[in-house]
Design an enzyme around this catalytic site. Structure first.
Site, PDB file in Angstrom:
ATOM      1  N   CYS A  23     -10.716  48.181   4.678  1.00 58.97           N
ATOM      2  CA  CYS A  23     -11.992  47.817   4.079  1.00 58.97           C
ATOM      3  C   CYS A  23     -11.876  47.557   2.579  1.00 58.97           C
ATOM      4  CB  CYS A  23     -13.049  48.884   4.357  1.00 58.97           C
ATOM      5  SG  CYS A  23     -12.625  50.478   3.634  1.00 58.97           S
TER       6      CYS A  23
ATOM      7  N   GLY B  85      -8.473  52.116   2.594  1.00 61.22           N
ATOM      8  CA  GLY B  85      -9.108  51.604   1.373  1.00 61.22           C
ATOM      9  C   GLY B  85      -8.000  51.117   0.478  1.00 61.22           C
TER      10      GLY B  85
ATOM     11  N   ARG C 262       0.847  -1.205   0.000  1.00 64.62           N
ATOM     12  CA  ARG C 262       0.000   0.000   0.000  1.00 64.62           C
ATOM     13  C   ARG C 262       0.871   1.240   0.000  1.00 64.62           C
ATOM     14  NH1 ARG C 262      -5.117  -1.285   2.453  1.00 64.62           N
ATOM     15  NH2 ARG C 262      -5.096  -3.493   2.952  1.00 64.62           N
TER      16      ARG C 262
ATOM     17  N   GLU D  76      -6.837  56.381   1.373  1.00 65.83           N
ATOM     18  CA  GLU D  76      -6.799  55.737   0.058  1.00 65.83           C
ATOM     19  C   GLU D  76      -5.761  56.359  -0.851  1.00 65.83           C
ATOM     20  OE1 GLU D  76     -11.020  54.509  -1.269  1.00 65.83           O
ATOM     21  OE2 GLU D  76     -11.216  56.529  -0.474  1.00 65.83           O
TER      22      GLU D  76
ATOM     23  N   HIS E 219      -9.590  13.656 -15.518  1.00 64.16           N
ATOM     24  CA  HIS E 219      -8.652  14.645 -14.967  1.00 64.16           C
ATOM     25  C   HIS E 219      -9.414  15.883 -14.483  1.00 64.16           C
ATOM     26  CE1 HIS E 219      -5.714  17.981 -15.388  1.00 64.16           C
ATOM     27  NE2 HIS E 219      -4.861  17.095 -14.905  1.00 64.16           N
TER      28      HIS E 219
ATOM     29  N   ARG F 285     -21.037  51.538   0.738  1.00 68.13           N
ATOM     30  CA  ARG F 285     -20.739  52.430  -0.400  1.00 68.13           C
ATOM     31  C   ARG F 285     -22.059  53.054  -0.847  1.00 68.13           C
ATOM     32  NH1 ARG F 285     -17.116  47.671  -1.675  1.00 68.13           N
ATOM     33  NH2 ARG F 285     -15.043  48.486  -2.167  1.00 68.13           N
TER      34      ARG F 285
ATOM     35  N   ASN G 149      -7.894  49.219  -1.999  1.00 63.77           N
ATOM     36  CA  ASN G 149      -8.070  49.131  -3.459  1.00 63.77           C
ATOM     37  C   ASN G 149      -7.488  50.381  -4.109  1.00 63.77           C
ATOM     38  OD1 ASN G 149      -9.574  46.835  -2.863  1.00 63.77           O
ATOM     39  ND2 ASN G 149     -11.517  47.951  -2.887  1.00 63.77           N
TER      40      ASN G 149
HETATM   41  C1  PEP Z   1     -10.909  51.076  -1.529  1.00 61.67           C
HETATM   42  O1  PEP Z   1     -10.540  51.919  -2.334  1.00 61.67           O
HETATM   43  O2  PEP Z   1     -10.168  50.225  -1.030  1.00 61.67           O
HETATM   44  C2  PEP Z   1     -12.329  51.014  -1.140  1.00 61.67           C
HETATM   45  C3  PEP Z   1     -12.726  50.177  -0.201  1.00 61.67           C
HETATM   46  O3  PEP Z   1     -13.186  51.811  -1.816  1.00 61.67           O
HETATM   47  P1  PEP Z   1     -13.724  51.470  -3.278  1.00 61.67           P
HETATM   48  O4  PEP Z   1     -13.363  50.061  -3.591  1.00 61.67           O
HETATM   49  O5  PEP Z   1     -15.176  51.712  -3.225  1.00 61.67           O
HETATM   50  O6  PEP Z   1     -13.002  52.485  -4.107  1.00 61.67           O
HETATM   51 MG    MG Z   2     -11.775  53.581  -2.776  1.00 65.25          MG
END
Ligand code: PEP
Ligand code: MG
Length: 836
Positions: A796, A731, A77, A710, A423, A530, A733
């Site tokens: 966030c 923020g 095994r 941001e 697969h 938002r 992003n």
């Molecule tokens: C960010 O910029 O990280 C954010 C949370 O705001 P948005 O994504 O709405 O620009």
């Molecule tokens: Mg933003």
């Protein structure tokens, strides 16, 4: 040759405890032996030995067999480090040859001896000699099988047990080194150099002389693999061996007493009791739910092996929770046993059974869950789509190892060919990815880039489809999906995780539906609402547009007057749903022209709705358009240029807060700040609105004003900003976009090239860039704290739901992370893992 001799280890209760180099199965067998279970004699070969064998080291099979009784048959095994990584299949009855066949026929009867030899010849043919397994199909006669083997191989079937064993070991060792085996296990998380151990065990024969007492083989487990509930399941087959039936005449029995027919419990009650005792002992001492493989030979019980019960993610949670509830493991260990990512499986979506669907075909349901995405026809396209954060369904004729990378980043997989063990199916299940395979009525034309359905419809790359990996249905468009049911075990586990973790988890939620979801997943509040998403509904959009088009302050005031009650109702609904948990509302962020129509038809509609000439509408839209809108008049810049908007929003928030029952302190957040003065101006205005609402309503209330960090400048000047802000929410992003100078919306064009050429390790929009963006977070946090020691810090951006990014935030002493509701359970669990 300077080979190290192979050093087999006989597993005895007092042999040294096996370390990591013999693999999980050997280790587990040793524990069974130490628990005193009736395990047949067993010998383990370590990773190094097996690696040597794969690369041609000599194996003295005869010497290895000296550890066993002279006439013993043996099995081999696989014993990889983690049983989930798979490995070559077990081979039974090694040592069968003409002489033993004759001897066993005399001892156990011809039928049993034939069954043993037949099975060995079959496995040897397919897995060691690597001949077509169909060679023996239909042939049951031993002589015919031996003749067919000899004709194909030009040599007789090997008769020496030592040579048989050596060849089996070599074949299994080499199978582990094969490319597809390696890719398959790597997809399940095995490192590239994962080793294989092998276990040689004396056979306890599940076939025997019927007059000598009960003989047979079975597996038994004490919980359900799909739900984890306590339940005896498994199977037992008289006169059989291995996990499948052997030969005709076997009797399948129910394990437990059953009105439908005879059971093992009826037939051999003592033996059944012992099995249950062994199961309980394993659970308690191995601290795990095990599936036990057993053999009965002439009335005696043998335990061949025990493996962790295979389990769905749902069952894994139930099992861990039950073990902790029964005191077998501590709660923190139950929490640690569940990979945060596994919760995604529990959260799998389902196609709404009541929805009216446009099905375009079906295939084999190969991996559960429903997924919607755009069609892509290659792994490359899948990766490009992932870089754009656009869910895709990878559609292939069949998948090959080189598709695995593309599968990793797809929402689901659809293949024209293949079955449940193809697969595509295996990899998808390993990855927990919804998959439908073998949709053979579809026609995939790679050159043309089309997928033609049975009724002649033609789908192309980019078309949105939904696949249901639980039913096999294929649906055009985005089918309505139902969210999964979360059971008590899930809630208990996450409750324990909550007690252990030391960083908060909130949800990003803009609508009442998302807020409900946030509560369902027990987010500790909304970390980001938002508000722009509240203005996109048809009736509000028109009023919003009127406000944007207003020439004179009194016209603008009139439009805002109409938006006020709508916004108040939105906030009051969120406060009601969040029931006292904090709600952080971000003031309007996007540039105003995002609310305006982009094409002529839309402008014409708007001109009619507003009673304005088309040319005036077109001019106004042109005047508002920006070359670089993400760096233009948005966020706080809009708030300062058109202050009435934020004033209206603040009033709506405060009026909703004093109306409601909830004791929560509303949080108001200013987006896209880069300078102290921006915050001061907005703060003065909002404080003014709060004072007005207090005096108008005669109600006292508090609120917290905070700033979204941001822009890099906001991070650098966080000290200034903290003078007026009670909290800073990063923020990430926008901060990632601005730190790299990398457009969120356009990065997809080259992200793939960047990641594949190693410029970036990962897409920084998915994984927080610890070095650059992370440094800005640290600087912002430190400078903010220096001015206001009790300042509340959080993240966030999308990164809030990623375990590595959560670890970063926790180390930086942030109060909470906020992520989309569906990632909340994962974040809660990941945060607990960090704290343990
Ligand atoms: C960010 O910029 O990280 C954010 C949370 O705001 P948005 O994504 O709405 O620009
Ligand atoms: Mg933003």
């Amino acid at each position: 040759k300077d080979q190290k001799p192979i050093e087999p280890l006989l597993i005895t209760p007092d042999a040294p405890v096996l370390g990591g180099v013999h693999g999980g199965r050997a280790k587990c067998l040793q524990r069974l032996v130490r628990l005193g279970l009736p395990v047949p004699p067993t010998v383990a070969l370590d990773f190094a030995a097996v690696r040597g064998i794969a690369s041609g080291a000599y194996v003295d099979g005869g010497a290895l067999l000296e550890a066993f009784a002279p006439d013993a048959l043996v099995s081999v095994r696989p014993s990889s480090e983690d049983p989930d990584w798979g490995g070559p299949g077990t081979i039974l009855n090694i040592g069968m040859n003409d002489a033993r066949h004759a001897a066993l026929a005399a001892r156990l009867g011809r039928g049993a001896a034939d069954a043993l030899y037949r099975r060995f010849i079959q496995s040897y043919t397919a897995h060691v000699a690597r001949l077509d397994p169909d060679l023996h199909s239909g042939a049951g006669d031993i002589r015919e099988m031996l003749a067919a083997f000899e004709a194909e191989m030009d040599e007789p079937f090997p008769q020496s047990p030592g040579r048989q064993l050596a060849e089996v070991l070599r074949a299994m060792a080499q199978a582990w080194e094969g490319t597809s085996a390696r890719l398959l296990r790597q997809a399940k998380g095995a490192p590239p150099d994962a080793g294989l151990g092998l276990v040689v065990q004396a056979m306890a024969l599940g076939v025997g002389d019927p007059a000598g007492g009960e003989s047979g083989a079975g597996v038994i487990q004490f919980v359900s693999s799909s739900t984890g509930e306590p339940r005896v399941t498994g199977r037992y087959l008289g006169q059989s061996q291995g996990r499948e039936a052997l030969g005709a005449g076997g009797r399948a029995l129910y394990l437990t007493r059953d009105p439908r027919g005879p059971s093992l419990e009826d037939l051999c009650p003592d033996l059944f009791d012992s099995l249950q005792d062994h199961g309980l002992l394993c659970r308690r001492r191995l601290r795990e739910e095990m599936q036990i493989e057993f053999v009965i030979h002439h009335g005696a019980l043998w335990i061949l092996d025990a493996v962790r019960v295979r389990r769905s993610s749902r069952a894994a949670v139930r099992i861990a929770v039950d073990l902790a509830t029964d005191g077998v493991i501590p709660q923190f260990e139950a929490v640690l046993r569940i990979e945060p990512r596994a919760l995604n499986d529990l959260l799998h979506r389902q196609v709404d059974p009541d929805a009216v669907l446009d099905r375009f075909g079906n295939g084999i349901a190969a991996s559960p869950g429903a997924a919607t995405g755009r069609i892509v026809f290659s792994a490359r396209a899948a990766q490009a789509s992932a870089a754009r954060e656009e869910p895709c369904i990878l559609v292939r004729r069949e998948t090959k190892p080189e598709d695995v990378r593309g599968m990793h980043v797809s929402a689901g997989v659809l293949t024209e060919r293949g079955g449940v063990t193809s697969h595509a199916a295996m990899i998808a299940r390993g990855l927990g990815l919804p998959a439908v395979v073998g949709a053979s009525k579809l026609h995939l034309d790679h050159k043309a880039g089309t997928l033609t359905t049975e009724d002649g419809r033609v789908l192309g790359e980019g078309d949105v489809i939904t696949i249901d990996g639980s039913s096999g249905s294929l649906i055009t468009g985005a089918a309505p999906l139902l969210e999964p049911v979360l059971d008590d075990a899930f809630r208990s586990l996450l409750g324990w995780a909550d007690a252990l973790r030391d960083i908060g988890v909130r949800a990003n939620a803009d609508t009442p539906a998302e807020a409900v979801m946030a509560r369902r997943f027990e987010a500790e509040g909304i970390g980001l609402c938002r508000t722009e998403h509240m203005f996109f509904e048809e009736d509000r959009l028109t009023v919003m547009r009127e406000m944007i088009f207003a020439e004179r302050p009194e016209d603008r005031a009139a439009a805002l007057e109409r938006l006020l009650p709508v916004q108040r109702a939105d906030y009051s609904e969120l406060f009601r749903i969040m029931d006292g948990y904090p709600v952080c509302i971000r003031l309007l962020d996007p540039p105003l022209h995002e609310f305006l129509p982009a094409d002529r038809a839309g402008m014409l509609d708007l001109a009619r709705a507003l009673g304005l000439p088309l040319s005036q509408v077109a001019d106004r839209i042109a005047a508002l358009s920006e070359l670089n809108p993400m760096l233009g008049m948005r966020g706080v810049r809009l708030g300062i240029a058109v202050p009435e908007i934020y004033a209206m929003q603040a009033r709506a928030i405060f009026e909703a807060a004093v109306q409601g029952e909830s004791a929560a302190v509303p949080e108001v957040m200013i987006p896209l700040v880069s300078a102290r003065r921006e915050v001061e101006l907005v703060k003065a205005q909002i404080d003014g609105v709060a004072a007005a609402v207090r005096s108008e309503t005669g109600r006292a209330f508090d609120y917290r004003l905070g700033v979204m960090v941001e822009t890099p400048r906001a991070a650098l000047r966080a000290g200034d900003i903290a003078e007026s802000a009670m909290f800073l929410s990063f923020g990430t992003n926008d901060l990632t976009q601005m730190t790299y100078g990398l457009s969120r919306d356009d990065a997809g064009h080259f992200m793939n090239a960047y990641v594949s050429r190693g410029v970036f390790d990962e897409d920084p929009f998915l994984k927080l860039d610890m070095e650059g963006v992370g440094e800005l977070l640290s600087i912002g946090a430190a400078r903010g704290r220096a001015v206001r020691p009790d300042i509340i810090l959080s993240v966030c951006g999308e990164h809030g739901g990623d375990p590595d990014s959560i670890a970063f935030c926790r180390n930086a002493g942030f109060s909470y992370v906020s992520c989309s509701p569906f990632r909340v359970p994962l974040a809660r669990l990941a945060a607990a893992h960090l704290a343990i």
